[in-house]
Design a protein around this motif. Structure first.
Motif, PDB file in Angstrom:
ATOM      1  N   ALA A  35       2.369   5.298  11.022  1.00  0.00           N
ATOM      2  CA  ALA A  35       2.747   6.036   9.813  1.00  0.00           C
ATOM      3  C   ALA A  35       1.510   6.595   9.117  1.00  0.00           C
ATOM      4  CB  ALA A  35       3.484   5.127   8.860  1.00  0.00           C
ATOM      5  N   PRO A  88       3.956   0.482  22.199  1.00  0.00           N
ATOM      6  CA  PRO A  88       5.154   0.012  21.510  1.00  0.00           C
ATOM      7  C   PRO A  88       5.998   1.184  21.016  1.00  0.00           C
ATOM      8  CG  PRO A  88       3.261  -0.167  20.070  1.00  0.00           C
ATOM      9  CD  PRO A  88       2.782   0.488  21.334  1.00  0.00           C
ATOM     10  N   THR A  89       6.058   2.268  21.760  1.00  0.00           N
ATOM     11  CA  THR A  89       6.813   3.455  21.360  1.00  0.00           C
ATOM     12  C   THR A  89       6.615   3.745  19.881  1.00  0.00           C
ATOM     13  OG1 THR A  89       8.770   2.215  20.765  1.00  0.00           O
ATOM     14  CG2 THR A  89       8.624   2.977  23.032  1.00  0.00           C
ATOM     15  N   HIS A  90       5.359   3.750  19.533  1.00  0.00           N
ATOM     16  CA  HIS A  90       5.070   3.844  18.101  1.00  0.00           C
ATOM     17  C   HIS A  90       4.450   5.192  17.756  1.00  0.00           C
ATOM     18  CE1 HIS A  90       0.971   3.210  19.409  1.00  0.00           C
ATOM     19  NE2 HIS A  90       0.580   3.597  18.229  1.00  0.00           N
ATOM     20  N   SER A  91       4.584   5.522  16.496  1.00  0.00           N
ATOM     21  CA  SER A  91       3.781   6.601  15.932  1.00  0.00           C
ATOM     22  C   SER A  91       3.291   6.057  14.604  1.00  0.00           C
ATOM     23  CB  SER A  91       4.632   7.845  15.730  1.00  0.00           C
ATOM     24  OG  SER A  91       5.791   7.499  15.015  1.00  0.00           O
ATOM     25  N   ALA A 111      -4.985  -4.121   5.137  1.00  0.00           N
ATOM     26  CA  ALA A 111      -3.718  -4.848   5.061  1.00  0.00           C
ATOM     27  C   ALA A 111      -3.893  -6.259   5.623  1.00  0.00           C
ATOM     28  CB  ALA A 111      -2.633  -4.102   5.839  1.00  0.00           C
ATOM     29  N   ALA A 112      -4.603  -6.365   6.754  1.00  0.00           N
ATOM     30  CA  ALA A 112      -4.794  -7.684   7.360  1.00  0.00           C
ATOM     31  C   ALA A 112      -5.604  -8.587   6.431  1.00  0.00           C
ATOM     32  CB  ALA A 112      -5.498  -7.540   8.710  1.00  0.00           C
ATOM     33  N   ARG A 134       9.830  -5.301  29.346  1.00  0.00           N
ATOM     34  CA  ARG A 134       9.839  -5.209  27.887  1.00  0.00           C
ATOM     35  C   ARG A 134      11.235  -4.806  27.439  1.00  0.00           C
ATOM     36  NH1 ARG A 134       5.297  -3.766  24.771  1.00  0.00           N
ATOM     37  NH2 ARG A 134       6.832  -2.466  23.771  1.00  0.00           N
ATOM     38  N   HIS A 194       1.492  -2.223  16.391  1.00  0.00           N
ATOM     39  CA  HIS A 194       1.599  -2.827  17.722  1.00  0.00           C
ATOM     40  C   HIS A 194       2.436  -4.098  17.685  1.00  0.00           C
ATOM     41  CE1 HIS A 194      -1.583  -4.864  15.663  1.00  0.00           C
ATOM     42  NE2 HIS A 194      -1.717  -5.763  16.603  1.00  0.00           N
ATOM     43  N   TYR A 218       9.899  -1.811  16.297  1.00  0.00           N
ATOM     44  CA  TYR A 218       8.517  -1.563  15.907  1.00  0.00           C
ATOM     45  C   TYR A 218       8.499  -0.660  14.671  1.00  0.00           C
ATOM     46  CZ  TYR A 218       6.917  -3.744  20.184  1.00  0.00           C
ATOM     47  OH  TYR A 218       6.644  -4.650  21.156  1.00  0.00           O
ATOM     48  N   PHE A 230       1.547  -3.121  10.888  1.00  0.00           N
ATOM     49  CA  PHE A 230       0.797  -3.175  12.141  1.00  0.00           C
ATOM     50  C   PHE A 230       1.658  -2.571  13.248  1.00  0.00           C
ATOM     51  CE2 PHE A 230      -0.584  -7.215   9.894  1.00  0.00           C
ATOM     52  CZ  PHE A 230      -1.606  -6.560   9.230  1.00  0.00           C
ATOM     53  N   ARG A 259      -6.435  -9.976  15.876  1.00  0.00           N
ATOM     54  CA  ARG A 259      -4.982  -9.825  15.875  1.00  0.00           C
ATOM     55  C   ARG A 259      -4.522  -8.407  15.556  1.00  0.00           C
ATOM     56  NH1 ARG A 259      -2.153 -14.519  16.944  1.00  0.00           N
ATOM     57  NH2 ARG A 259      -3.629 -16.250  16.859  1.00  0.00           N
ATOM     58  N   VAL A 260      -5.302  -7.670  14.771  1.00  0.00           N
ATOM     59  CA  VAL A 260      -4.808  -6.394  14.265  1.00  0.00           C
ATOM     60  C   VAL A 260      -5.625  -5.213  14.771  1.00  0.00           C
ATOM     61  CG1 VAL A 260      -4.424  -5.043  12.182  1.00  0.00           C
ATOM     62  CG2 VAL A 260      -3.839  -7.467  12.213  1.00  0.00           C
ATOM     63  N   PRO A 279      -6.480  -5.077  19.196  1.00  0.00           N
ATOM     64  CA  PRO A 279      -5.374  -4.689  20.085  1.00  0.00           C
ATOM     65  C   PRO A 279      -5.081  -3.198  20.018  1.00  0.00           C
ATOM     66  CG  PRO A 279      -4.806  -6.651  18.849  1.00  0.00           C
ATOM     67  CD  PRO A 279      -6.115  -6.179  18.297  1.00  0.00           C
ATOM     68  N   GLN A 280      -5.153  -2.610  18.817  1.00  0.00           N
ATOM     69  CA  GLN A 280      -4.887  -1.183  18.698  1.00  0.00           C
ATOM     70  C   GLN A 280      -6.051  -0.369  19.245  1.00  0.00           C
ATOM     71  OE1 GLN A 280      -3.133   0.030  14.844  1.00  0.00           O
ATOM     72  NE2 GLN A 280      -3.227  -2.113  14.301  1.00  0.00           N
ATOM     73  N   PHE A 288       0.822  -1.207   0.000  1.00  0.00           N
ATOM     74  CA  PHE A 288       0.000   0.000   0.000  1.00  0.00           C
ATOM     75  C   PHE A 288       0.857   1.257   0.000  1.00  0.00           C
ATOM     76  CE2 PHE A 288      -2.354  -3.379   2.012  1.00  0.00           C
ATOM     77  CZ  PHE A 288      -3.651  -3.250   1.525  1.00  0.00           C
ATOM     78  N   ASN A 297       0.840   0.600   5.819  1.00  0.00           N
ATOM     79  CA  ASN A 297      -0.115  -0.166   6.634  1.00  0.00           C
ATOM     80  C   ASN A 297       0.535  -1.305   7.404  1.00  0.00           C
ATOM     81  OD1 ASN A 297      -2.018   1.525   5.651  1.00  0.00           O
ATOM     82  ND2 ASN A 297      -2.973   0.058   4.277  1.00  0.00           N
ATOM     83  N   GLY A 330      -6.783   1.357   6.712  1.00  0.00           N
ATOM     84  CA  GLY A 330      -5.738   0.611   6.028  1.00  0.00           C
ATOM     85  C   GLY A 330      -5.262  -0.598   6.814  1.00  0.00           C
ATOM     86  N   GLN A 331      -5.405  -0.549   8.155  1.00  0.00           N
ATOM     87  CA  GLN A 331      -4.980  -1.685   8.973  1.00  0.00           C
ATOM     88  C   GLN A 331      -5.812  -2.921   8.667  1.00  0.00           C
ATOM     89  OE1 GLN A 331      -2.489  -1.890  11.524  1.00  0.00           O
ATOM     90  NE2 GLN A 331      -1.789  -0.139  10.355  1.00  0.00           N
TER      91      GLN A 331
END
Lengths: 247, 427
Positions: free
Chosen positions: B427, B422-425, B324-325, B118, A98, A140, A96, B338-339, B342-343, A90, A94, B320-321
């Motif tokens: 995209a 998860p220290t994420h941002s 994609a899954a 972690r 987490h 991540y 994941f 699974r996708v 959780p978020q 994409f 996209n 989009g999540q």
């Protein structure tokens, strides 16, 4: 070189959005095994919608599509079978957020194909090696650059061992200096004989890698030609206009 | 397999200035920092002084009352009533056993959380906050039973239970890594089992004599009602939130109807309504008496609000999540599990915990339908001629108890949030 065995066969595909917009107006396309087809066209011409019908992310109302010999119908088992064989990359990656990079890759093979995790992770590491980011496996997605994320997304698709890869503007959301590393990966995939349908504006990639360039406009295919013909001697007025705008 | 790693950047680059570490900032002294915060300018200083005087005046007044005038005998004489209501004396060992089990499992879980940090955490086994918490626990164990004028055997029990908690925490923290992985995996799963076992211990069954819900009371009833409603409302909230976004019209309408009906009525109305009609709505054995009817009303009430929190979380996950899954071949339930969920649940967590905290406080409404929860118990105590006019002491105790429970919920949720981040941002 592409063989004559068709991987994707679309005939007279028509799609209307719920608001009545006629997005696809009878599109025919046939993609052979090992062929790389680049679809270009102005925005709103239906090119993304079209490739998203191949794995049933978009529905269509009339016409027929078959992927690797399986007809796309409302039968959910057919759709799941086609999605397992059809990877999609994409514009917005996209990934994941987490899950770690490695978990992103191994999720579908473990959950869908019921394969053993250890075995899948070994394969995933090999794929990450192949796209040049094995050292990021435990990170991540949010900790990676855009180009790295898109390479992970490609590896994630490959981990399901698809027979076809669909790319929906894979480099459009990337900073300019990261476009090259993603195109490089795609170039190598094409050289390895992967069947690919790519929606992109990357002229260089189309010229160099594509076996065929397709120009779409207003939900129809305007021109279909080998890249050298398409870029140097387009047959249709619309193609000339389009090329004049982007060159 | 061919390597398709992109090559190194071509072209020569001019020599760049090397990176150097950031200049060291001067650490101001403790007093200096305070002066900077509170007295940076003349106006700041004036406001600070005024506020400090107001706070001091209030605190001094409260302390003088609490230590001088207040007569805490009303609490000391009714400790058991506040804790467990009229639970029969011969069966109280079951509650002690439950407290012991909860303390041991809490200690083990707490220790394991530190033993398996972690990857991106410091991994200290005794971080500062934990040492602080243990010190606080020690102080409470030493002071509270004495302050409540419990008999020595009872004081002893609380010391042993606190010691057990700290000891299991210590054991799991230091040796958890060398335990067999199966055992470690068993710990989170044993919480729901302990909950069910606790239900049996409290209510009876499996050979234990039955203690009818009308004899539960005080903190026991409050915590039982709140935890029952929190645990069961969670799945209800998730299912209804998914239902509200479903493409099946009937499911969508039913979800909207449920949410809007519950949110449109005050809880107290629903509680009274539940006492009268739940007996007709649920299967025979589910709501046999007033306590269980109230528990179900609280559950469905909380579920509706939770559904809205979860729905907010679901809409915050980019479409989009799911695409994609699904394009990877995951089925809809797999993709959700699974996708997407959780978020979504991580995003919904702060809102959900806010909901749980207000639910805990809403359990006080149970006293209005005649149940002896904390507030109901307090009202019977204050109605006792022996303790007339001791309302302030009782209400302050209740406020502190509720504050402790809510603070625990809030702290726990923030810790969970940090652990899930998860220290994420995205995209």
């Amino acid at each position: 070189m592409p063989s004559t065995q068709p991987m994707i066969e679309a005939r007279g595909v028509q799609k209307w959005y719920p608001n009545g917009f006629h997005a696809l107006r009878g599109v025919d396309l046939s993609v052979s095994k090992g062929e790389v087809v680049v679809i270009m066209g102005p925005s709103g011409s239906g090119k993304s919608t079209f490739i998203r019908t191949f794995n049933a992310l978009e529905e269509f109302q009339e016409g027929s599509i078959s992927v690797d010999g399986i007809a796309l119908s409302n039968d959910l088992r057919n759709i799941d079978a086609i999605r397992c064989d059809t990877g999609m990359v994409f514009q917005q990656f996209n990934l994941f957020p987490h899950l770690t990079v490695l978990e992103n890759l191994s999720l579908a093979p473990v959950v869908v194909r019921k394969r053993r995790r250890s075995e899948v992770e070994a394969q995933a590491m090999a794929l990450l090696e192949r796209v040049g980011i094995a050292e990021q496996a435990r990170k991540y997605p949010g900790q990676l650059s855009g180009g790295q994320q898109q390479r992970v997304a490609i590896a994630r698709s490959l981990c399901m061992e698809p027979r076809i890869l669909l790319f929906d503007e894979p480099t459009s959301a990337l900073d300019p200096e990261m476009v090259g590393e993603v195109l490089e990966v795609m170039r190598k995939l094409a050289a390895d004989g992967m069947t690919m349908v790519v929606v992109t504006h990357e002229m260089g990639f189309a010229r160099e890698v594509a076996h065929r360039v397709v120009l779409m406009s207003e939900g129809q295919i305007v021109e279909e030609a080998p890249p050298e013909t398409f870029f140097t001697n387009p047959q249709h007025e619309r193609s000339r206009q389009f090329l004049a705008q982007i060159l | 397999m061919t390597s398709i790693q992109p090559g190194p950047e071509s072209g020569s680059t001019p020599p760049l200035r090397p990176a150097r570490p950031a200049p060291k900032s001067v650490q101001p002294s403790w007093a200096g920092a305070l002066r900077q915060e509170l007295f940076a300018s003349r106006t700041d200083g004036l406001v600070s002084v005024l506020l400090i005087m107001v706070i001091l005046a209030a605190a001094v007044g409260l302390l003088r009352w609490a230590l001088g005038q207040a007569q805490w005998a009303v609490i000391q004489a009714n400790t058991t009533l506040f804790a467990i209501g009229r639970y029969p004396i011969q069966q109280q060992w079951r509650l002690w056993l439950l407290v012991v089990l909860v303390a041991a499992l809490s200690g083990v879980s707490w220790g394991l959380l530190r033993a398996f940090p972690r990857a991106d955490r410091s991994g200290e086994i005794w971080p500062f906050n934990d040492r602080l918490a243990v010190a606080l626990l020690g102080f409470l164990a030493a002071w509270l039973p004495a302050a409540l004028a419990l008999g020595l055997p009872l004081q002893l029990r609380w010391w042993v239970i606190t010691a057990l908690l700290v000891a299991t925490r210590w054991l799991a923290g230091h040796w958890g890594r060398s335990w067999p992985p199966r055992l470690v995996k068993l710990v989170p799963m044993s919480w729901p089992l302990l909950y069910l076992f606790g239900m049996v211990l409290i209510a009876g069954g499996l050979g234990l004599p039955r203690v009818p819900p009308s004899e539960w009371g005080g903190l026991l009833l409050t915590l039982l009602m709140a935890s029952f409603a929190i645990l069961l409302s969670f799945p209800i909230g998730v299912v209804v939130a998914l239902g509200r976004r479903s493409s099946l019209p009937l499911l969508r309408w039913a979800s909207v109807l449920y949410i809007e009906f519950i949110r449109g009525a005050p809880l107290i109305t629903l509680l009274f309504l539940g006492q009268n009609i739940l007996g007709y709505m649920l299967p025979g054995g589910w709501a046999p008496d007033r306590v269980w009817r109230a528990a179900w009303v609280l559950t469905f009430f909380c579920g509706a609000y939770l559904a809205e929190a979860v729905r907010a979380g679901l809409s915050a996950v980019p479409p989009g999540q799911l695409e994609a899954a699904r394009s990877l071949g995951l089925s809809m339930p797999q993709a959700l599990q699974r996708v997407v969920l959780p978020q979504a649940l991580r995003i919904a967590l702060p809102g959900a915990v806010g909901q749980f905290i207000s639910l805990l406080q809403d359990t006080t409404l149970l006293s209005l339908i005649g149940l002896l929860d904390l507030l109901g118990t307090a009202r019977t105590v204050m109605a006792n001629p022996e303790f007339l006019g001791k309302n302030a002491e009782v209400y302050l105790t209740l406020a502190v108890l509720f504050w402790c429970c809510c603070a625990a919920l809030g702290l726990g949720s923030r810790a969970l949030e940090r652990r899930l981040d998860p220290t994420h941002s995205p995209a």
